[in-house]
Design a protein around this motif. Structure first.
Motif, PDB file in Angstrom:
ATOM      1  N   ASP A  27      -4.950   1.048  11.732  1.00  0.00           N
ATOM      2  CA  ASP A  27      -5.633   2.220  11.080  1.00  0.00           C
ATOM      3  C   ASP A  27      -7.012   2.494  11.521  1.00  0.00           C
ATOM      4  OD1 ASP A  27      -3.150   2.790   9.836  1.00  0.00           O
ATOM      5  OD2 ASP A  27      -3.922   1.551   7.739  1.00  0.00           O
ATOM      6  N   LYS A  28      -7.416   3.732  11.409  1.00  0.00           N
ATOM      7  CA  LYS A  28      -8.809   4.115  11.654  1.00  0.00           C
ATOM      8  C   LYS A  28      -9.854   3.383  10.951  1.00  0.00           C
ATOM      9  CE  LYS A  28     -12.073   7.912  12.866  1.00  0.00           C
ATOM     10  NZ  LYS A  28     -12.589   7.509  13.967  1.00  0.00           N
ATOM     11  N   ILE A  29     -10.646   2.855  11.282  1.00  0.00           N
ATOM     12  CA  ILE A  29     -11.839   2.158  10.409  1.00  0.00           C
ATOM     13  C   ILE A  29     -12.843   3.140  10.029  1.00  0.00           C
ATOM     14  CG2 ILE A  29     -13.527   0.234  10.128  1.00  0.00           C
ATOM     15  CD1 ILE A  29     -11.640  -1.535  11.785  1.00  0.00           C
ATOM     16  N   ASN A  30     -13.242   3.261   8.641  1.00  0.00           N
ATOM     17  CA  ASN A  30     -14.339   4.264   8.328  1.00  0.00           C
ATOM     18  C   ASN A  30     -15.484   3.340   8.078  1.00  0.00           C
ATOM     19  OD1 ASN A  30     -16.217   5.947   7.473  1.00  0.00           O
ATOM     20  ND2 ASN A  30     -14.788   6.944   5.713  1.00  0.00           N
ATOM     21  N   PHE A  31     -16.247   3.357   9.203  1.00  0.00           N
ATOM     22  CA  PHE A  31     -17.361   2.368   9.098  1.00  0.00           C
ATOM     23  C   PHE A  31     -18.490   2.844   8.114  1.00  0.00           C
ATOM     24  CE2 PHE A  31     -15.755   0.876  13.014  1.00  0.00           C
ATOM     25  CZ  PHE A  31     -16.182  -0.284  13.078  1.00  0.00           C
ATOM     26  N   SER A  32     -18.414   3.965   7.664  1.00  0.00           N
ATOM     27  CA  SER A  32     -19.562   4.225   6.681  1.00  0.00           C
ATOM     28  C   SER A  32     -19.235   3.750   5.315  1.00  0.00           C
ATOM     29  CB  SER A  32     -19.473   5.824   6.464  1.00  0.00           C
ATOM     30  OG  SER A  32     -18.255   6.506   6.135  1.00  0.00           O
ATOM     31  N   GLU A  33     -17.910   3.271   5.166  1.00  0.00           N
ATOM     32  CA  GLU A  33     -17.401   2.844   4.015  1.00  0.00           C
ATOM     33  C   GLU A  33     -17.645   1.105   3.848  1.00  0.00           C
ATOM     34  OE1 GLU A  33     -13.621   3.928   3.219  1.00  0.00           O
ATOM     35  OE2 GLU A  33     -14.183   5.931   2.560  1.00  0.00           O
ATOM     36  N   LEU A  34     -18.059   0.434   5.082  1.00  0.00           N
ATOM     37  CA  LEU A  34     -18.033  -0.813   5.081  1.00  0.00           C
ATOM     38  C   LEU A  34     -19.635  -1.369   4.892  1.00  0.00           C
ATOM     39  CD1 LEU A  34     -15.968  -1.849   8.427  1.00  0.00           C
ATOM     40  CD2 LEU A  34     -15.321  -1.190   6.128  1.00  0.00           C
ATOM     41  N   LYS A  35     -19.808  -2.488   4.373  1.00  0.00           N
ATOM     42  CA  LYS A  35     -21.102  -3.187   3.986  1.00  0.00           C
ATOM     43  C   LYS A  35     -21.234  -4.199   4.995  1.00  0.00           C
ATOM     44  CE  LYS A  35     -24.105  -4.675   0.315  1.00  0.00           C
ATOM     45  NZ  LYS A  35     -24.335  -4.949  -1.204  1.00  0.00           N
ATOM     46  N   ARG A  36     -20.366  -5.329   5.186  1.00  0.00           N
ATOM     47  CA  ARG A  36     -20.603  -6.563   5.863  1.00  0.00           C
ATOM     48  C   ARG A  36     -19.615  -6.857   6.707  1.00  0.00           C
ATOM     49  NH1 ARG A  36     -21.792  -8.256   0.547  1.00  0.00           N
ATOM     50  NH2 ARG A  36     -24.164  -8.447   0.181  1.00  0.00           N
TER      51      ARG A  36
END
Length: 366
Positions: free
Chosen positions: A4-13
Motif C-alpha cells: 500500500d502507498k505510505i502516507n509519510f505525513s502521518e508517520l512519526k518514527r
C-alpha cells in the motif's frame, strides 16, 4: 505483504536496521539523510552492531542510535538474554511506524514481527523467498544491480521517495573530539592540511590486500619525491604486522599511526590529507565520505558495487584477469589474490599523478 502507498505525513518514527560491517553501515548513511530531507518531521533511528556505531554517531539525521553488542554472548546466556530484552523494550517504547531493513539478516525480520510497525520494507532476496520472510514485511522490492549505495536507496524508491544526486553523498561527521585530536597531532608533527598522503594498506580480509613489497616501494618513491606520508592500520595484529613489514627501513618522511586511531579519528585525519591510497576496505569508504581524493586497488571484489562513491578517485584493478571479480578468499583459498599482486607500484603512482593533475586543471579552469 500489501505494498500500500505510505502516507509519510502521518508517520512519526522510523527505524532503519543495518546489521553489517563498518563500510556497509557507512554506505547506508545517505538513506537516513534522504529520508530526513524529504520528511523533516520524522524521527529516524538506527539499529547497528555496537562496533560500527561510530559510522552514524554524529549523523545529523539520526535521532537515536541503538546498538547490538555481539560480545553479549560471551557473558553467558542469561546476561545476553537480559540485554536483548532490554533492547527490545527500548525499541518498543519508540513505537515505530515504519521499519526499513537493509540486509537479509533474520534478526531484522524477527524484530519487525515483535515491534509490529504499521509499515515495514525489505529487499526481496532470492534466498529469502520463504513464507516467514515474505509475510513479515508489508513492502518488498527488487534492488538493482548497481552500487551498494543505490541498492540501499532502492528501499526509499520503493516507497516513492526519489533521491536527487546532490543528496546521495556519504555522511560522516568525525565529531569535535576527533577533529581536535588530529589537529593537535598534525601540529606536533609539523604536518600541514593537504600536506601529506594518507595510506591505509590493510583490510580485515587479507585477500583484498596488495603485496607488501609493492606498497613499500610505492611509499619509498613518494618520500623520494619529497612527499610526506602518514600510514594507518587497525589495532589488529595481522594489520599491524603488515604495516611493520611495509615500512621497515623507512626512517624519514613517514608518520606511523598504525593502531593509534579509532575510525572517527581516522576520518578526521584523512579529511586533512591531499590524497588517500588504499584497498577495498572501510577506511577507503571513510576517505570518500570526507571527500578526500583517493586511489583504490580492487582485486576479487567488484568495484561497480563497492567502489568509491561521489568523490574524485581512480580505481586500479588487475588487467587480464577474466576471473575477477570472483569474491573468493584469494586464489584457490590462498588469501593471496594474483590480480592484486600483479599491480605494480608504478601503475598506482601514475594513477595518483594523473588524478592530482586533473584536479589541478579543474581548479585552474574554475
Amino acid at each position: 505483504m500489501s505494498n500500500d502507498k505510505i502516507n509519510f505525513s502521518e508517520l512519526k518514527r522510523v527505524l532503519i536496521i543495518k546489521l553489517r560491517h563498518h563500510g556497509d553501515v557507512l554506505l547506508s548513511s545517505p538513506v537516513f539523510q534522504v529520508l530526513k530531507n524529504h520528511y523533516p518531521h520524522l524521527e529516524i533511528d538506527g539499529l547497528v552492531y555496537k562496533e560500527t556505531a561510530e559510522m552514524l554517531q554524529f549523523h545529523p539525521a539520526v535521532s537515536k542510535l541503538h546498538c547490538i553488542d555481539r560480545d553479549w554472548k560471551k557473558q553467558g546466556k542469561i546476561y545476553s538474554l537480559g540485554k536483548e530484552l532490554k533492547l527490545l523494550n527500548t525499541l518498543k517504547r519508540r513505537q515505530y511506524d515504519l521499519i526499513i531493513h537493509l540486509t537479509e539478516h533474520w534478526r531484522g525480520a524477527s524484530l519487525v514481527r515483535l515491534l509490529r510497525p504499521e509499515y515495514s520494507i525489505s529487499a526481496d532476496y532470492q534466498h529469502r523467498r520463504g513464507t516467514f520472510w515474505r509475510k513479515t514485511f508489508t513492502h518488498l522490492y527488487t534492488p538493482g544491480h548497481y552500487h551498494i549505495v543505490e541498492r540501499n536507496l532502492d528501499a526509499l524508491r520503493a516507497m516513492e521517495i526519489t533521491p536527487q544526486d546532490d543528496e546521495k553523498q556519504l555522511v560522516l561527521e568525525p565529531g569535535p573530539a576527533a577533529r581536535d585530536k588530529i589537529k593537535r597531532l598534525l601540529e606536533s608533527e609539523s604536518l600541514a592540511a593537504q600536506g601529506f598522503i594518507h595510506i591505509h594498506p590493510g583490510s580485515r580480509w587479507l585477500f583484498k590486500c596488495w603485496k607488501e613489497s609493492h606498497f613499500s616501494a610505492f611509499i619509498k618513491t613518494l618520500i623520494g619525491r619529497g612527499e610526506k606520508v602518514v600510514v594507518t592500520a587497525a589495532p589488529d595484529k595481522a594489520e599491524m604486522d603488515m604495516v611493520g613489514h611495509i615500512i621497515q627501513g623507512i626512517k624519514t618522511g613517514l608518520l606511523d599511526l598504525g593502531g593509534n586511531l579509532n575510525l572517527l579519528e581516522l576520518a578526521a585525519l584523512t579529511s586533512q590529507a591531499k590524497c588517500y591510497i588504499g584497498v577495498d576496505t572501510a577506511p577507503t569508504h571513510i576517505a570518500a565520505a570526507m571527500q578526500t581524493p583517493l586511489v583504490v586497488l580492487f582485486g576479487p571484489s567488484d568495484e561497480t558495487l563497492w567502489g568509491p562513491w561521489q568523490v574524485k578517485h581512480r580505481v586500479i584493478s588487475g588487467d587480464g584477469f577474466n576471473c575477477r571479480p570472483c569474491n573468493q578468499d584469494g586464489c584457490k583459498g590462498s588469501k593471496i589474490s594474483d590480480c592484486l599482486y600483479e599491480i605494480t607500484a608504478d601503475t598506482v603512482l601514475k594513477a595518483m599523478d594523473e588524478m592530482m593533475s586533473d584536479m589541478d586543471t579543474d581548479r585552474s579552469v574554475s
